[in-house]
Scaffold this motif. Structure first.
Motif: not given
Length: 262
Positions: A96-106
């Protein structure tokens, strides 16, 4: 408390002027994992937890085996749904940390920059975390789940329950072990990295590398424990999340500035 989206769960109501916190569960996890966090944060934040396909009320839906595809889907749901209403921060554990980062960038690229990002139990995106557990047999997959902890022993001892959850766990392992950072401009918000001092998945140098993914303040917090050290230290973790929440009733997208704690 309905959110109007199968992707988002809300467990507690919060004051109308509260900032929002988006939470992303770990591999094999579901939205309910963050229920105790939501309970503690509810007086201060509207907590929305992402519910991945293939579990709980979404059990019949196919899992998504790419973090980039998942990030695209979650971002699209947020932008057309609740996100534009108020300032928000993002929190994810492990996968979820990796996903949170990717979503934050998007979201940043879509004009909705997060006020803060908190990541737990995960090395920085710029440091690949290859693995082959997703290719292993069920016994090896179960052994890895036990190594990390965080799964109730009763579930691991129940063959029927185990058979029901293993497909989504394996899919999440595929997504996690095949994830590669494709490059993105650094965020400009505070980033906090949380790890356990005995976590077999991430060490301090790997956690410190998160500082390269934002031009904002960075802090690392190391707790006693393993991959799920955030659970016994939940009150300390909640304090970290509260420290970076945007101000109540702030007008989006002008989040309050956070104090740097190095």
């Amino acid at each position: 408390m309905p959110t109007g989206s199968p992707w988002l769960r809300r467990f507690h109501t919060a004051p109308d002027d509260s900032p929002r916190l988006l939470c992303f569960p770990h591999a094999g996890g579901n939205a309910s994992y963050f229920f105790p966090f939501s309970a503690r944060l509810a007086p201060h934040a509207d907590v929305l937890v992402v519910q991945y396909p293939g579990r709980q009320e979404r059990f019949g839906e196919p899992c998504v085996e790419s973090l980039h595809e998942m990030a695209d889907l979650v971002t699209a749901e947020l932008v057309r749904g609740p996100l534009p209403e108020r300032p928000f921060a993002v929190f994810g554990h492990s996968m979820g940390a990796s996903l949170a980062f990717e979503v934050a960038c998007r979201l940043r690229d879509a004009g909705f920059p997060p006020a803060a990002l908190t990541v737990s139990g995960r090395r920085a995106p710029s440091i690949p975390a290859p693995g082959s557990v997703h290719l292993a047999d069920d016994d090896q997959l179960i052994a890895d789940i036990k190594l990390l902890g965080g799964t109730h022993q009763g579930m691991l001892d129940n063959p029927e329950l185990l058979a029901a959850i293993l497909p989504s766990v394996r899919s999440d392992y595929v997504a996690t072990e095949t994830y590669r950072f494709r490059g993105a401009d650094p965020l400009d918000c505070p980033v906090t990295s949380l790890i356990g001092d005995a976590d077999p998945r991430v060490d301090e140098p790997q956690a410190l590398a998160w500082r390269t993914h934002s031009t904002g303040p960075f802090r690392l917090r190391v707790y006693a424990g393993g991959h799920f050290s955030l659970v016994p230290h939940i009150d300390a973790v909640v304090a970290e999340l509260l420290a970076d929440l945007p101000a109540r009733a702030a007008a989006f997208p002008e989040p309050a500035s956070a104090t740097s704690h190095h």
